[in-house]
Design an enzyme around this catalytic site. Structure first.
Site, PDB file in Angstrom:
ATOM      1  N   THR A 278       2.771  -7.433  -1.695  1.00  0.00           N
ATOM      2  CA  THR A 278       2.357  -6.323  -0.829  1.00  0.00           C
ATOM      3  C   THR A 278       3.458  -5.981   0.170  1.00  0.00           C
ATOM      4  OG1 THR A 278       1.287  -7.792   0.776  1.00  0.00           O
ATOM      5  CG2 THR A 278      -0.072  -6.983  -1.051  1.00  0.00           C
ATOM      6  N   ASP A 279       3.371  -4.765   0.687  1.00  0.00           N
ATOM      7  CA  ASP A 279       4.333  -4.328   1.698  1.00  0.00           C
ATOM      8  C   ASP A 279       3.773  -4.590   3.088  1.00  0.00           C
ATOM      9  OD1 ASP A 279       2.446  -2.293   2.127  1.00  0.00           O
ATOM     10  OD2 ASP A 279       3.607  -0.785   1.047  1.00  0.00           O
ATOM     11  N   ASN A 280       4.434  -4.084   4.119  1.00  0.00           N
ATOM     12  CA  ASN A 280       3.975  -4.363   5.488  1.00  0.00           C
ATOM     13  C   ASN A 280       2.682  -3.644   5.846  1.00  0.00           C
ATOM     14  OD1 ASN A 280       5.016  -1.814   5.717  1.00  0.00           O
ATOM     15  ND2 ASN A 280       6.370  -2.247   7.438  1.00  0.00           N
TER      16      ASN A 280
END
Length: 138
Positions: free
Chosen positions: A13-15
């Protein structure tokens, strides 16, 4: 054929907590390897028999985001096949909803010379597996 399942990991996942778009291409590869194994002709066998199948094109349309720890189901189908190329399609779903639709195109090359090979002539058993899958689609 049963869909491949991938459980989303935190590191994918990203931020914002959403699966980064590049990971869907990796998920496609996981599903493709699983597809080959379920059809009795895994990548290890391909390599041992001297054939490689590089990706020559890939596309992915993203429909909905996914997050950790959701599970993505990936259905793989043979879309098109010629003497030198194979096109696969991928439908990725999560909780019953389509999250991505994708395609990958592969050629077949001799693993030692990197020269193109005609699958039906050089690896007829593998060609028949793909042909059977293509006919099942119709």
């Amino acid at each position: 054929m049963e869909a491949y399942r991938h459980k989303v990991q935190v590191y994918e996942t990203d931020n914002m907590g959403i699966v980064h778009h590049s990971n869907y291409i990796r998920f496609m590869e996981e599903a493709r390897v699983d597809f080959m194994e379920r059809n009795g002709y895994g990548y290890e066998r391909m390599v041992a028999e001297g054939v490689a199948s590089p990706v020559v094109a890939v596309s992915c349309d993203y429909k909905r985001p996914t997050t950790f720890p959701q599970e993505i189901e990936i259905a793989v189908k043979v879309e098109e096949m010629t003497a030198l190329k194979l096109k696969l399609s991928y439908i990725m779903t999560c909780e019953g909803k389509t999250v991505a639709q994708a395609q990958s195109t592969h050629c077949f090359i001799d693993g030692k010379t990197n020269r193109p090979v005609q699958l039906a002539e050089r690896f007829p058993e593998l060609y028949q597996i793909f042909e059977k899958q293509l006919q099942a689609k119709e």
